[in-house]
Write an enzyme that holds these catalytic residues in place. Structure first.
Site, short mmCIF file in Angstrom:
data_model
loop_
_atom_site.label_atom_id
_atom_site.label_comp_id
_atom_site.label_asym_id
_atom_site.label_seq_id
_atom_site.Cartn_x
_atom_site.Cartn_y
_atom_site.Cartn_z
N ASP A 7 1.02 -1.59 -0.06
CA ASP A 7 -0.33 -0.06 -0.02
C ASP A 7 0.81 1.52 -0.07
OD1 ASP A 7 -1.73 2.28 0.14
OD2 ASP A 7 -2.27 1.49 2.55
N GLU A 68 -0.69 -1.54 -4.94
CA GLU A 68 -2.04 -0.48 -5.22
C GLU A 68 -2.27 0.28 -5.72
OE1 GLU A 68 -4.93 -0.53 -2.41
OE2 GLU A 68 -4.43 2.16 -2.24
N ASP A 140 -2.19 0.91 7.17
CA ASP A 140 -1.68 0.82 6.54
C ASP A 140 -0.60 -0.80 6.28
OD1 ASP A 140 -1.12 3.76 5.71
OD2 ASP A 140 -0.13 3.85 7.09
#
Length: 172
Positions: A7, A68, A140
């Site tokens: 992420d 992502e 996160d």
């Protein structure tokens, strides 16, 4: 198969490592990589993300990676900065010759929670349940684990289709 999910973020980049054996998911590790003092220059901060991820890769030896995708932010400068952080992370992944899959936040949330509009606490709770953890990792790290889970599930789809379409052996 060992997956690492990422992420990306300029201040904090989350990572999550899982092992996948068929439908079984096993938690290996998760955490965050900090880029350091925001007063430092962008090159130094990107270098810190790169170096931090290289250390994670050397520790856990994933076989595949997923990250992502960047979402468009209201602030174009923030979007650009996130894109640069993402680039540093991708560079670290490909420097280790890892195949890299990319997924939107919407797709990750759909794979984990069942809806693309899921809130962060919902993602955290489902990651906790899917990986049979005692407590949910931070946001996160949970998002990164969600990316890894999403990638692992999507990687199994072609195998399932091939198996389903394979000619069946007849017994005589």
């Amino acid at each position: 198969m060992r997956w690492i999910g990422i992420d990306p973020g300029l201040r904090t980049t989350g990572f999550g490592v899982i092992d996948v054996d068929g439908q079984k998911l096993t938690y290996v590790a998760s955490g965050t990589i900090e880029s350091g003092d925001p007063a430092k220059g962008l090159p130094e901060r990107l270098g810190a993300l790169y170096a931090g991820l290289k250390e994670v890769l050397e520790t856990y030896h994933p076989e595949s990676a997923a990250i992502e995708e960047v979402f468009l932010n209201v602030n174009p400068r923030s979007t650009l900065m996130l894109g640069q952080a993402r680039g540093a992370v991708i560079a670290a992944l490909v420097s280790e010759k890892l195949p890299v899959a990319e997924y939107s936040a919407l797709r990750v949330k759909q794979a984990i929670v069942g809806t693309g509009r899921a809130a962060k606490p919902q993602v955290q709770e489902m990651v906790k349940r899917l990986l049979r953890l005692n407590r949910a990792p931070g946001t996160d790290a949970s998002d990164a684990l969600g990316v890894a889970i999403c990638a692992a599930h999507h990687a199994q789809i072609p195998k399932a289709i091939t198996t389903a379409l394979a000619p069946k052996k007849r017994s005589k």
